[in-house]
Design a protein around this motif. Structure first.
Motif, PDB file in Angstrom:
ATOM      1  N   VAL A 273       0.834  -1.197   0.000  1.00  0.00           N
ATOM      2  CA  VAL A 273       0.000   0.000   0.000  1.00  0.00           C
ATOM      3  C   VAL A 273       0.871   1.250   0.000  1.00  0.00           C
ATOM      4  CG1 VAL A 273      -0.192   0.004   2.536  1.00  0.00           C
ATOM      5  CG2 VAL A 273      -1.923   1.167   1.175  1.00  0.00           C
ATOM      6  N   LEU A 274       0.429   2.268  -0.734  1.00  0.00           N
ATOM      7  CA  LEU A 274       1.037   3.592  -0.704  1.00  0.00           C
ATOM      8  C   LEU A 274       0.243   4.443   0.275  1.00  0.00           C
ATOM      9  CD1 LEU A 274       1.412   4.200  -4.559  1.00  0.00           C
ATOM     10  CD2 LEU A 274       3.076   3.117  -3.017  1.00  0.00           C
ATOM     11  N   ALA A 275       0.897   4.967   1.299  1.00  0.00           N
ATOM     12  CA  ALA A 275       0.240   5.829   2.282  1.00  0.00           C
ATOM     13  C   ALA A 275       0.872   7.211   2.178  1.00  0.00           C
ATOM     14  CB  ALA A 275       0.389   5.264   3.686  1.00  0.00           C
ATOM     15  N   PHE A 276       0.256   8.072   1.374  1.00  0.00           N
ATOM     16  CA  PHE A 276       0.802   9.390   1.064  1.00  0.00           C
ATOM     17  C   PHE A 276      -0.020  10.457   1.780  1.00  0.00           C
ATOM     18  CE2 PHE A 276       2.524   8.035  -3.392  1.00  0.00           C
ATOM     19  CZ  PHE A 276       3.447   7.215  -2.763  1.00  0.00           C
ATOM     20  N   THR A 277       0.546  11.065   2.799  1.00  0.00           N
ATOM     21  CA  THR A 277      -0.175  12.051   3.604  1.00  0.00           C
ATOM     22  C   THR A 277       0.382  13.453   3.377  1.00  0.00           C
ATOM     23  OG1 THR A 277       1.299  11.688   5.488  1.00  0.00           O
ATOM     24  CG2 THR A 277      -0.712  10.344   5.384  1.00  0.00           C
ATOM     25  N   GLN A 278      -0.431  14.461   3.762  1.00  0.00           N
ATOM     26  CA  GLN A 278      -0.050  15.874   3.730  1.00  0.00           C
ATOM     27  C   GLN A 278       0.512  16.312   2.371  1.00  0.00           C
ATOM     28  OE1 GLN A 278       0.989  15.797   8.482  1.00  0.00           O
ATOM     29  NE2 GLN A 278       2.351  16.944   7.151  1.00  0.00           N
ATOM     30  N   GLN A 279      -0.268  16.045   1.339  1.00  0.00           N
ATOM     31  CA  GLN A 279       0.116  16.438  -0.009  1.00  0.00           C
ATOM     32  C   GLN A 279      -0.586  17.742  -0.389  1.00  0.00           C
ATOM     33  OE1 GLN A 279       0.237  12.911  -2.893  1.00  0.00           O
ATOM     34  NE2 GLN A 279      -1.153  12.163  -1.309  1.00  0.00           N
ATOM     35  N   PRO A 280       0.132  18.724  -0.906  1.00  0.00           N
ATOM     36  CA  PRO A 280      -0.529  19.953  -1.351  1.00  0.00           C
ATOM     37  C   PRO A 280      -1.279  19.731  -2.655  1.00  0.00           C
ATOM     38  CG  PRO A 280       1.800  20.035  -1.896  1.00  0.00           C
ATOM     39  CD  PRO A 280       1.592  18.763  -1.105  1.00  0.00           C
TER      40      PRO A 280
END
Length: 410
Positions: free
Chosen positions: A145-152
């Motif tokens: 899984v890709l867990a990508f947080t706090q992306q503008p």
């Protein structure tokens, strides 16, 4: 480690994707030294990236903190048919809850997470490109899984192509101050607020050698950081907050990042301070890229000078400094602390994405997304937030009330 061992290349082979995507090949690089040349190419002028994804910042984090958190480098590079790099994802791979999770490097020390990209690719990136990226990662294997947080949502007026994946609002907001070109100082901070700060600053101006400065030399940076690492633990203890700067590797990471000098002459992390002959009064440090300043950490004096709001005075000086450099935005990191709202009236749209690559990852992505939505609901409901504080206080009596963010403080 040899280059051949460090780079594991896989190419998404589906003909349909080749017709709709510029990405013809996806490489995974597991060694920082092997990744560095491509990485620095994509952070050079003419490309799109945030200053939080600079090699000098994240390389220091991965070396000093990554191994302590059992996080290994997992740098993803998307290339075109001529092998030119179009996109680089500076990721780290962890094992948790029986799945392999890829997240952005930097952990709690980065406010924003985003790929480094060729500017032309960033402007035209399509759903087909993202499908090709995922196909390449699935073919490579090793991630559930890709867990990508706090992306503008955007950076420098360029849309973040990863926003085309299913996403949700990040747990915390990020207050931001917009700085239009040629704006008068009163357009950024009101006259009344400036007058209040000026009145307080008169007390500090009476101190011999009082001044505002941006650290330039290695010696000055070392002096300021020595003071910060002595003072910050005391401030955190007063607020009954965990001291994230005491975690293994963090001090070495911060010192390396602050010492790193970029090709443009700036430091990877810029340190601003109020000081006088007798003491350092306040310190704010953050990253800047020529158009935006984003704060990472701060603290202020333990002396009587703290009575005169030195943190607010320093923040006003920083805003004026970057306005003179024709910056367009400034933020004080995630979280809705009262002092941030004094300066930053708007919110930066930031989002999280949890993208499964395997069947096991599908369960994990669903769980992480649900947990994120629950935390977001608590943070944005005063009643739920107060309830969460009471529960936490009951379970951890010495922990005190929770705050939105612990890495900046003060």
């Amino acid at each position: 480690m040899t280059m051949a061992a460090a780079i594991e290349s896989r190419t998404a082979q589906a003909p349909a994707q080749r017709l709709t995507s510029d990405i013809a090949r996806v490489d995974v690089i597991s060694d920082l030294a092997a990744a560095e040349p491509l990485w620095r190419t994509l952070e050079a002028p003419g490309h799109v990236s945030t200053p939080y994804q600079r090699f000098d910042l994240l390389g220091a984090w991965q070396r000093e903190i990554g191994p302590r958190e059992q996080a290994t480098a997992f740098v993803v590079v998307g290339r075109d048919a001529e092998q030119r790099p179009l996109l680089l994802l500076p990721l780290t791979l962890r094992h948790a809850f029986g799945v392999r999770i890829a997240t952005f490097m930097g952990g709690k020390h980065t406010t924003f997470n985003m790929p480094l990209m060729d500017s032309g690719f960033a402007a035209r990136a399509s759903a087909g490109d993202l499908d090709a990226l995922l196909a390449g990662l699935r073919h490579h294997g090793g991630v559930d899984v890709l867990a990508f947080t706090q992306q503008p949502q955007r950076w420098r007026d360029v849309a973040n192509p990863l926003a085309q994946w299913p996403h949700q609002p990040s747990v915390n907001d990020c207050p931001v101050l917009s700085m239009p070109a040629g704006a008068a100082p009163t357009a950024l901070l009101s006259n009344s607020f400036r007058k209040r700060l000026k009145s307080k600053e008169k007390k500090l101006q009476a101190l011999p050698g009082y001044r505002y400065a941006v650290a330039q030399s290695d010696a000055e940076i070392t002096e300021l950081l020595d003071w910060f690492f002595r003072t910050k633990p005391i401030r955190m203890a007063e607020q009954k907050l965990p001291n994230v700067f005491a975690e293994p590797g963090v001090e070495h990471f911060v010192r390396q990042a602050c010492m790193a000098k970029l090709a443009c002459g700036r430091r990877a992390v810029e340190i601003h301070a109020l000081r006088c002959e007798a003491e350092i009064i306040a310190l704010f440090a953050g990253v800047a890229d020529g158009t935006r300043f984003s704060m990472m950490f701060n603290t202020y004096t333990l002396s009587e000078s703290a009575r005169w709001s030195p943190g607010l005075i320093l923040m006003r000086a920083i805003i004026d400094h970057y306005a003179q450099e024709d910056f367009r935005a400034l933020d004080l990191g995630i979280g809705s602390d009262d002092y941030k709202r004094m300066f930053c009236k708007d919110d930066e749209p930031i989002f999280d994405s949890f993208v499964p690559l395997t069947a096991r990852g599908r369960v994990a992505a669903t769980t992480m997304a649900a947990l994120g939505r629950a935390k977001h609901a608590v943070k944005h409901s005063p009643a739920l937030f107060r309830l969460a504080q009471r529960v936490r206080s009951a379970l951890q009596p010495r922990a005190g009330a929770a705050r939105d963010e612990s890495k900046a403080g003060d």
